[in-house]
Design a protein around this motif. Structure first.
Motif, PDB file in Angstrom:
ATOM      1  N   PRO A  81      56.247 -16.598 -38.503  1.00  0.00           N
ATOM      2  CA  PRO A  81      55.059 -16.275 -38.630  1.00  0.00           C
ATOM      3  C   PRO A  81      54.664 -17.236 -39.799  1.00  0.00           C
ATOM      4  O   PRO A  81      53.644 -17.885 -39.462  1.00  0.00           O
ATOM      5  CB  PRO A  81      54.792 -14.965 -38.968  1.00  0.00           C
ATOM      6  CG  PRO A  81      56.094 -14.217 -38.400  1.00  0.00           C
ATOM      7  CD  PRO A  81      57.062 -15.101 -38.373  1.00  0.00           C
ATOM      8  N   PRO A  82      55.235 -17.304 -40.956  1.00  0.00           N
ATOM      9  CA  PRO A  82      54.815 -18.198 -42.067  1.00  0.00           C
ATOM     10  C   PRO A  82      54.661 -19.848 -41.468  1.00  0.00           C
ATOM     11  O   PRO A  82      53.863 -20.502 -41.747  1.00  0.00           O
ATOM     12  CB  PRO A  82      55.658 -18.024 -43.084  1.00  0.00           C
ATOM     13  CG  PRO A  82      56.100 -16.697 -43.031  1.00  0.00           C
ATOM     14  CD  PRO A  82      56.148 -16.501 -41.379  1.00  0.00           C
ATOM     15  N   TRP A 117      56.578 -10.943 -48.198  1.00  0.00           N
ATOM     16  CA  TRP A 117      56.344 -11.638 -47.050  1.00  0.00           C
ATOM     17  C   TRP A 117      54.956 -12.267 -46.768  1.00  0.00           C
ATOM     18  O   TRP A 117      53.917 -11.288 -46.740  1.00  0.00           O
ATOM     19  CB  TRP A 117      56.826 -11.130 -45.705  1.00  0.00           C
ATOM     20  CG  TRP A 117      58.338 -10.676 -45.691  1.00  0.00           C
ATOM     21  CD1 TRP A 117      59.193 -11.491 -46.223  1.00  0.00           C
ATOM     22  CD2 TRP A 117      59.016  -9.329 -45.490  1.00  0.00           C
ATOM     23  NE1 TRP A 117      60.383 -10.908 -46.032  1.00  0.00           N
ATOM     24  CE2 TRP A 117      60.437  -9.725 -45.840  1.00  0.00           C
ATOM     25  CE3 TRP A 117      58.521  -8.166 -45.468  1.00  0.00           C
ATOM     26  CZ2 TRP A 117      61.261  -8.536 -45.958  1.00  0.00           C
ATOM     27  CZ3 TRP A 117      59.327  -7.046 -45.244  1.00  0.00           C
ATOM     28  CH2 TRP A 117      60.773  -7.309 -45.551  1.00  0.00           C
ATOM     29  N   PRO A 118      54.641 -13.441 -46.858  1.00  0.00           N
ATOM     30  CA  PRO A 118      53.255 -13.807 -47.159  1.00  0.00           C
ATOM     31  C   PRO A 118      52.296 -13.498 -45.960  1.00  0.00           C
ATOM     32  O   PRO A 118      51.062 -13.442 -46.158  1.00  0.00           O
ATOM     33  CB  PRO A 118      53.415 -15.392 -47.496  1.00  0.00           C
ATOM     34  CG  PRO A 118      54.585 -15.850 -46.775  1.00  0.00           C
ATOM     35  CD  PRO A 118      55.607 -14.468 -46.929  1.00  0.00           C
ATOM     36  N   HIS A 119      52.750 -13.465 -44.966  1.00  0.00           N
ATOM     37  CA  HIS A 119      51.977 -13.173 -43.684  1.00  0.00           C
ATOM     38  C   HIS A 119      51.436 -11.815 -43.389  1.00  0.00           C
ATOM     39  O   HIS A 119      50.896 -11.524 -42.575  1.00  0.00           O
ATOM     40  CB  HIS A 119      52.735 -13.897 -42.507  1.00  0.00           C
ATOM     41  CG  HIS A 119      54.080 -13.214 -42.136  1.00  0.00           C
ATOM     42  ND1 HIS A 119      55.072 -13.519 -43.000  1.00  0.00           N
ATOM     43  CD2 HIS A 119      54.386 -12.541 -41.065  1.00  0.00           C
ATOM     44  CE1 HIS A 119      56.208 -12.904 -42.472  1.00  0.00           C
ATOM     45  NE2 HIS A 119      55.776 -12.170 -41.374  1.00  0.00           N
ATOM     46  N   LEU A 120      52.081 -10.946 -44.168  1.00  0.00           N
ATOM     47  CA  LEU A 120      51.994  -9.494 -43.994  1.00  0.00           C
ATOM     48  C   LEU A 120      50.948  -9.090 -45.216  1.00  0.00           C
ATOM     49  O   LEU A 120      50.897  -9.381 -46.136  1.00  0.00           O
ATOM     50  CB  LEU A 120      53.055  -8.580 -43.890  1.00  0.00           C
ATOM     51  CG  LEU A 120      54.017  -9.218 -42.681  1.00  0.00           C
ATOM     52  CD1 LEU A 120      55.327  -8.436 -42.753  1.00  0.00           C
ATOM     53  CD2 LEU A 120      53.424  -9.061 -41.412  1.00  0.00           C
ATOM     54  N   GLU A 125      57.284  -2.911 -42.765  1.00  0.00           N
ATOM     55  CA  GLU A 125      57.891  -3.846 -41.802  1.00  0.00           C
ATOM     56  C   GLU A 125      59.341  -3.507 -41.562  1.00  0.00           C
ATOM     57  O   GLU A 125      59.685  -3.301 -40.471  1.00  0.00           O
ATOM     58  CB  GLU A 125      57.873  -5.283 -42.545  1.00  0.00           C
ATOM     59  CG  GLU A 125      58.469  -6.269 -41.564  1.00  0.00           C
ATOM     60  CD  GLU A 125      57.706  -6.551 -40.480  1.00  0.00           C
ATOM     61  OE1 GLU A 125      56.652  -6.145 -40.043  1.00  0.00           O
ATOM     62  OE2 GLU A 125      58.371  -7.333 -39.248  1.00  0.00           O
ATOM     63  N   GLY A 143      64.139 -10.784 -46.188  1.00  0.00           N
ATOM     64  CA  GLY A 143      64.251 -10.324 -44.939  1.00  0.00           C
ATOM     65  C   GLY A 143      66.040  -9.836 -44.782  1.00  0.00           C
ATOM     66  O   GLY A 143      66.104  -8.987 -44.149  1.00  0.00           O
ATOM     67  N   ARG A 167      58.122  -1.559 -51.390  1.00  0.00           N
ATOM     68  CA  ARG A 167      58.987  -2.067 -50.215  1.00  0.00           C
ATOM     69  C   ARG A 167      60.376  -1.565 -50.159  1.00  0.00           C
ATOM     70  O   ARG A 167      60.640  -1.106 -49.254  1.00  0.00           O
ATOM     71  CB  ARG A 167      58.593  -3.439 -49.976  1.00  0.00           C
ATOM     72  CG  ARG A 167      59.725  -4.204 -49.008  1.00  0.00           C
ATOM     73  CD  ARG A 167      59.410  -5.714 -48.785  1.00  0.00           C
ATOM     74  NE  ARG A 167      59.993  -6.407 -50.033  1.00  0.00           N
ATOM     75  CZ  ARG A 167      60.144  -7.613 -49.959  1.00  0.00           C
ATOM     76  NH1 ARG A 167      59.686  -8.392 -48.995  1.00  0.00           N
ATOM     77  NH2 ARG A 167      60.713  -8.281 -51.182  1.00  0.00           N
ATOM     78  N   GLN A 196      60.571  -2.064 -38.170  1.00  0.00           N
ATOM     79  CA  GLN A 196      61.393  -3.153 -37.288  1.00  0.00           C
ATOM     80  C   GLN A 196      62.862  -2.946 -37.239  1.00  0.00           C
ATOM     81  O   GLN A 196      63.599  -3.186 -36.353  1.00  0.00           O
ATOM     82  CB  GLN A 196      60.862  -4.329 -37.874  1.00  0.00           C
ATOM     83  CG  GLN A 196      59.420  -4.758 -37.416  1.00  0.00           C
ATOM     84  CD  GLN A 196      59.092  -4.991 -36.243  1.00  0.00           C
ATOM     85  OE1 GLN A 196      59.882  -4.974 -35.166  1.00  0.00           O
ATOM     86  NE2 GLN A 196      57.829  -4.521 -35.834  1.00  0.00           N
ATOM     87  N   ARG A 254      60.327 -12.235 -36.862  1.00  0.00           N
ATOM     88  CA  ARG A 254      59.111 -11.253 -37.765  1.00  0.00           C
ATOM     89  C   ARG A 254      59.069 -11.836 -39.211  1.00  0.00           C
ATOM     90  O   ARG A 254      58.009 -11.771 -39.792  1.00  0.00           O
ATOM     91  CB  ARG A 254      60.182 -10.035 -37.859  1.00  0.00           C
ATOM     92  CG  ARG A 254      60.251  -9.138 -36.761  1.00  0.00           C
ATOM     93  CD  ARG A 254      58.912  -8.717 -35.948  1.00  0.00           C
ATOM     94  NE  ARG A 254      57.868  -8.028 -36.734  1.00  0.00           N
ATOM     95  CZ  ARG A 254      56.905  -7.529 -36.213  1.00  0.00           C
ATOM     96  NH1 ARG A 254      56.576  -7.614 -35.121  1.00  0.00           N
ATOM     97  NH2 ARG A 254      56.144  -7.016 -37.185  1.00  0.00           N
ATOM     98  N   ILE A 255      60.247 -12.709 -39.918  1.00  0.00           N
ATOM     99  CA  ILE A 255      60.397 -12.998 -41.103  1.00  0.00           C
ATOM    100  C   ILE A 255      59.801 -14.399 -41.253  1.00  0.00           C
ATOM    101  O   ILE A 255      59.037 -15.140 -41.851  1.00  0.00           O
ATOM    102  CB  ILE A 255      61.457 -12.599 -41.841  1.00  0.00           C
ATOM    103  CG1 ILE A 255      61.360 -11.057 -41.567  1.00  0.00           C
ATOM    104  CG2 ILE A 255      61.456 -12.937 -43.229  1.00  0.00           C
ATOM    105  CD1 ILE A 255      60.481 -10.219 -42.404  1.00  0.00           C
TER     106      ILE A 255
END
Lengths: 260, 218
Positions: free
Chosen positions: B139-140, A102-105, A113, B122, A162, A117, B135-136
């Motif tokens: 955000p991007p 996941w690129p934003h994390l 995550e 995800g 992960r 979650q 969440r998945i």
């Protein structure tokens, strides 16, 4: 004797895309601690088989059971909704060909995550475990980096961490080294060998014959959507029973000799 | 000319309250339109064709209506259907509804440009429905679409000037009131332009900081 259910039982699974039958009547049982490598030419349905296991693709026929519980179909016999499927999937880790981080994390957040979650486990416990996993895959110093800053081999090791972080009963690998530069393949295979030794239950779609030969407990050979042959690596690599498997191994041997 | 700007300066409290109202209108409607746009985006990407059709109809409809005309409809047209809002509510509703369509369309475009695998990961890791989106997927999208969203916020600031026609006391309304009472059109309007420009600079600074966040993740 009381039969303990197999970790994974794929019973006669079929899948077609339009008129193209990608899988026909494929069965596969996996015991706890086994490392099963799925081999076969490209287009033989290997990835589709893997994706039918956790119902990323919905099989057209046949059943899949995880620890005796059917995936995708409720006890009432109806097709599971997204919520029920998610519940099942959280027991199955998956490692993707193109890493799919996941690129934003950050690296650490990628690992924590899903446990936080989806599994709703306490953050402190998950963080500790994630740090231990990063240690295991040798990336502790990259914990705050974003995936975009990692090499392919590092990304895939994060991908494996992960998948381990959800404490899976079963780990699926979809060609985990196919997108890597040749010099980066080794670092990922080392981690996978360790997991095999530690008794993680894994189904691995791969073109790494050397790995399959010395790390698999069993191989299954797919050709044109059918499970043509299954057996121990020794038996498969030294004395394949079918002509198709012989041809496949022959072609593979020629291509690696050519590279040498 | 210097004298004209002196006159504008003597009306500064009116201009500043106009600027404050423009800022409030823009911030509220940009925030609301972004949130509603996020909620609408999954409908544009839905598997159900009726849902897509309805969402698409709304988005395309809004994008083809001039904002001024839409504001007229909300303020002057809706009362004949029994819906009567005051000018503040009308202005806000018009800006929010209109820009929700744009925000949703911006996010949809960014969504379609995303690689499929991380979203699939995800799903494979047990995310579904709202949690998967929040969440998945989202955000991007926000990181990628940040500059375009910023652009739309600037558009909102400028569109809010149209609301002078429904007597909303925003910046353009203040400037035209000064010019009509004190006969200093050039000085009044140029001052308003400079203030709009200042607002846009602030938005652009925000956009470039989002850009830096996105760059680290690309």
């Amino acid at each position: 004797m009381a039969a303990t259910p197999k970790v994974l039982d794929v019973a006669g699974v079929s899948k077609r895309f339009g008129s193209n039958e990608v899988l026909s009547d494929v069965s596969l049982q996996v015991d706890k601690g086994e490392t099963v490598c799925v081999l076969g030419p490209s287009g033989s349905g290997k990835s589709t088989l893997l994706r039918c296991i956790n119902w990323l693709e919905r099989p057209d026929g046949g059943n899949v059971y995880l620890n005796g519980k059917q995936i995708g179909v409720t006890s009432a016999g109806t097709v599971m909704g997204d919520r029920d499927l998610s519940q099942v999937r959280t027991h199955i880790g998956m490692v993707f060909q193109h890493f799919a981080l996941w690129p934003h994390l950050t690296v650490l957040q990628n690992i924590t995550e899903a446990p936080i979650q989806v599994q709703r486990r306490p953050r402190a416990e998950v963080d500790d475990e994630a740090m231990a996993l990063l240690e295991k895959v040798g990336l502790i110093d990259k914990r705050d980096a974003f995936p975009a800053r990692l090499s392919g081999g590092q990304k895939q090791r994060v991908g494996i961490a992960r998948a381990l972080a959800i404490r899976p009963d079963l780990l699926l690998f979809d060609e985990p080294t196919s997108a890597l530069d040749p010099e980066l393949v080794g670092e990922v295979l080392v981690v996978m060998r360790d997991l095999a030794r530690e008794g993680m239950t894994m189904v691995i779609v791969t073109h790494e014959m050397g790995f399959a030969r010395d790390a698999a407990t069993r191989v299954i050979f797919l050709d044109r959507g059918r499970a043509v042959e299954t057996g121990t690596p020794e038996q498969f690599f030294t004395a394949p029973r079918t002509e198709r498997a012989r041809q496949f191994l022959q072609r593979y041997a020629e291509s690696t000799n050519g590279k040498g | 000319m210097i004298r004209d700007f002196g006159i504008v300066w003597s009306e500064r409290s009116l201009l500043l309250s106009g600027l404050a109202n423009t800022t409030i209108l823009s911030v509220l409607s940009a925030a609301a339109a972004l949130v509603l746009g996020m909620a609408l985006t999954p409908a544009l990407m839905a598997r159900n064709r009726a849902v897509v059709f309805a969402a698409r109809g709304f988005v395309d409809g809004m994008r083809c209506v001039p904002f001024l005309l839409f504001a007229y409809i909300v303020y002057y047209g809706l009362p004949s259907l029994g819906l009567r809002f005051d000018n503040w509510t009308s202005g806000l509703v018009a800006l929010i509804v209109y820009n929700t369509a744009y925000m949703a369309e911006i996010l949809r475009g960014a969504w379609q440009a995303q690689p499929r695998e991380p979203i699939e990961a995800g799903v494979a890791f047990g995310f579904s429905e709202l949690r998967l989106f929040r969440r998945i997927i989202l955000p991007p999208l926000l990181l990628m679409a940040g500059p375009v969203i910023g652009n739309q916020v600037i558009q909102i600031i400028k569109d809010s000037a149209f609301l002078t026609i429904i007597a909303l006391p925003e910046l353009t309304h203040a400037a035209s009131s000064i010019q009509s009472r004190r006969y200093v059109p050039f000085a009044a309007f140029i001052t308003a332009v400079a203030l709009y420009w200042g607002l846009c600079l602030i938005v652009e600074a925000g956009v470039s900081s989002i850009g830096r966040l996105a760059e680290a993740r690309r």
